[in-house]
Write a protein that holds these residues in place. Structure first.
Motif, mmCIF file in Angstrom:
data_model
loop_
_atom_site.group_PDB
_atom_site.id
_atom_site.type_symbol
_atom_site.label_atom_id
_atom_site.label_comp_id
_atom_site.label_asym_id
_atom_site.label_seq_id
_atom_site.Cartn_x
_atom_site.Cartn_y
_atom_site.Cartn_z
ATOM 1 N N VAL A 1 43.459 38.618 24.909
ATOM 2 C CA VAL A 1 43.647 37.398 25.693
ATOM 3 C C VAL A 1 45.122 37.193 26.010
ATOM 4 N N HIS A 2 45.990 37.427 25.034
ATOM 5 C CA HIS A 2 47.424 37.282 25.306
ATOM 6 C C HIS A 2 47.905 38.341 26.301
ATOM 7 N N GLY A 3 47.284 39.511 26.277
ATOM 8 C CA GLY A 3 47.600 40.529 27.283
ATOM 9 C C GLY A 3 47.216 40.076 28.673
ATOM 10 N N VAL A 4 46.079 39.391 28.779
ATOM 11 C CA VAL A 4 45.655 38.857 30.080
ATOM 12 C C VAL A 4 46.604 37.757 30.526
ATOM 13 N N MET A 5 47.050 36.928 29.586
ATOM 14 C CA MET A 5 48.001 35.870 29.948
ATOM 15 C C MET A 5 49.307 36.470 30.468
ATOM 16 N N ALA A 6 49.690 37.617 29.924
ATOM 17 C CA ALA A 6 50.906 38.285 30.405
ATOM 18 C C ALA A 6 50.696 38.870 31.794
ATOM 19 N N ARG A 7 49.441 39.264 32.107
ATOM 20 C CA ARG A 7 49.126 39.828 33.429
ATOM 21 C C ARG A 7 48.521 38.784 34.366
ATOM 22 N N TRP A 8 48.712 37.526 34.091
ATOM 23 C CA TRP A 8 48.099 36.439 34.841
ATOM 24 C C TRP A 8 48.340 36.548 36.348
ATOM 25 N N PRO A 9 49.563 36.829 36.814
ATOM 26 C CA PRO A 9 49.765 36.939 38.266
ATOM 27 C C PRO A 9 48.919 38.039 38.927
ATOM 28 N N SER A 10 48.685 39.137 38.249
ATOM 29 C CA SER A 10 47.874 40.197 38.851
ATOM 30 C C SER A 10 46.388 39.843 38.856
ATOM 31 N N ILE A 11 45.970 38.913 37.998
ATOM 32 C CA ILE A 11 44.558 38.520 37.937
ATOM 33 C C ILE A 11 44.234 37.453 38.976
ATOM 34 N N VAL A 12 45.063 36.405 39.052
ATOM 35 C CA VAL A 12 44.759 35.304 39.965
ATOM 36 C C VAL A 12 45.532 35.371 41.279
ATOM 37 N N GLY A 13 46.507 36.243 41.376
ATOM 38 C CA GLY A 13 47.319 36.334 42.589
ATOM 39 C C GLY A 13 48.643 35.637 42.384
ATOM 40 N N PRO A 14 49.676 36.079 43.095
ATOM 41 C CA PRO A 14 51.018 35.528 42.858
ATOM 42 C C PRO A 14 51.155 34.050 43.242
ATOM 43 N N GLU A 15 50.505 33.611 44.329
ATOM 44 C CA GLU A 15 50.633 32.220 44.748
ATOM 45 C C GLU A 15 49.945 31.277 43.758
ATOM 46 N N MET A 16 48.744 31.650 43.326
ATOM 47 C CA MET A 16 48.020 30.827 42.349
ATOM 48 C C MET A 16 48.756 30.827 41.011
ATOM 49 N N ALA A 17 49.307 31.978 40.609
ATOM 50 C CA ALA A 17 50.016 32.075 39.330
ATOM 51 C C ALA A 17 51.284 31.234 39.323
ATOM 52 N N GLU A 18 51.858 31.008 40.504
ATOM 53 C CA GLU A 18 53.065 30.184 40.591
ATOM 54 C C GLU A 18 52.757 28.725 40.257
ATOM 55 N N HIS A 19 51.546 28.287 40.548
ATOM 56 C CA HIS A 19 51.180 26.878 40.360
ATOM 57 C C HIS A 19 50.220 26.629 39.193
ATOM 58 N N CYS A 20 49.649 27.696 38.621
ATOM 59 C CA CYS A 20 48.689 27.549 37.512
ATOM 60 C C CYS A 20 49.089 28.491 36.384
ATOM 61 N N LYS A 21 49.308 27.934 35.216
ATOM 62 C CA LYS A 21 49.729 28.740 34.062
ATOM 63 C C LYS A 21 48.731 28.579 32.923
ATOM 64 N N PRO A 22 48.319 29.682 32.281
ATOM 65 C CA PRO A 22 47.441 29.536 31.113
ATOM 66 C C PRO A 22 48.239 28.955 29.946
ATOM 67 N N GLU A 23 47.648 27.978 29.271
ATOM 68 C CA GLU A 23 48.345 27.319 28.159
ATOM 69 C C GLU A 23 47.859 27.793 26.809
ATOM 70 N N SER A 24 46.534 27.860 26.634
ATOM 71 C CA SER A 24 46.014 28.230 25.320
ATOM 72 C C SER A 24 44.627 28.840 25.444
ATOM 73 N N TYR A 25 44.230 29.506 24.371
ATOM 74 C CA TYR A 25 42.889 30.076 24.252
ATOM 75 C C TYR A 25 42.397 29.753 22.861
ATOM 76 N N ASP A 26 41.256 29.057 22.781
ATOM 77 C CA ASP A 26 40.727 28.666 21.483
ATOM 78 C C ASP A 26 39.202 28.652 21.544
ATOM 79 N N ASP A 27 38.566 29.456 20.709
ATOM 80 C CA ASP A 27 37.098 29.523 20.627
ATOM 81 C C ASP A 27 36.448 29.702 21.997
ATOM 82 N N THR A 28 36.809 30.729 22.678
ATOM 83 C CA THR A 28 36.284 31.151 23.987
ATOM 84 C C THR A 28 36.571 30.152 25.112
ATOM 85 N N VAL A 29 37.483 29.199 24.895
ATOM 86 C CA VAL A 29 37.858 28.241 25.941
ATOM 87 C C VAL A 29 39.311 28.495 26.331
ATOM 88 N N LEU A 30 39.523 28.820 27.609
ATOM 89 C CA LEU A 30 40.868 29.045 28.139
ATOM 90 C C LEU A 30 41.322 27.770 28.828
#
Length: 189
Positions: free
Chosen positions: A96-125
């Motif tokens: 999950v932390h690896g995905v958070m590091a690759r967040w811009p490649s998953i959601v796109g650069p424009e979306m990643a600029e305005h949306c940041k993952p904060e936490s992951y707890d018990d299957t809830v992102l």
């Protein structure tokens, strides 16, 4: 003496000088061959009784090293870290932390600029957006985002994406506040 091993003595000086010179001139493999031949001769005469080796008992369950590879040999760091993560149950968190590091490649650069993952707890992102407009936009894209995240991490890793709006300034000052008080309207008229 039973159970002992004796090394043959060098030839006497009374023997011919040429033979004693040969013993001293021999080195390496030839020396070992001549020593083995002498030992065989003495064993045939009954002068040497071979000693049977006994295995040493294992102390505290420790194993004796062998010629074949096993877990006691030096290991690659990736294998060791993989085993450590598996043993401690950290595989999902690291993924999950690896995905958070690759967040811009998953959601796109424009979306990643305005949306940041904060936490992951018990299957809830939990994702924080920069404005309420981006919160609404991401709320509409949650099903696609869930599909993409579960494809990257494994099915069932993320069951819910919680989208939060921007962190706004709180107008509360002090321990006592009035519910439904004036708030930001005081400042902006």
């Amino acid at each position: 003496m039973k159970g002992s091993f004796s090394v043959p003595e060098p030839p006497d000086s009374s023997e011919s000088g040429s033979e004693s010179e040969q013993v001293h001139d021999k080195q390496g493999l030839e020396l070992a061959k001549s020593l083995a031949a002498r030992l065989k001769q003495q064993a045939a005469k009954g002068g040497i009784i071979p000693v049977k080796r006994r295995r040493r008992p294992r102390i505290g369950g420790a194993q004796i090293s062998s010629a074949r590879p096993d877990d006691r040999d030096p290991q690659r760091l990736t294998n060791t870290l993989g085993r450590l993560m598996r043993d401690q149950g950290w595989e999902v968190d690291v993924a999950v932390h690896g995905v958070m590091a690759r967040w811009p490649s998953i959601v796109g650069p424009e979306m990643a600029e305005h949306c940041k993952p904060e936490s992951y707890d018990d299957t809830v992102l939990t994702v924080r957006t920069s404005s309420t407009a981006w919160k609404v936009q991401l709320d509409l894209l949650v099903p696609q985002l869930l599909f993409r995240l579960n494809a990257e991490l494994g099915e069932g890793t993320v069951s819910q994406v919680k989208v939060l709006g921007p962190n706004t300034y709180t107008w509360r000052k002090g321990p006592r506040t009035v519910r439904g008080g004036r708030g930001p309207r005081d400042t902006y008229g």
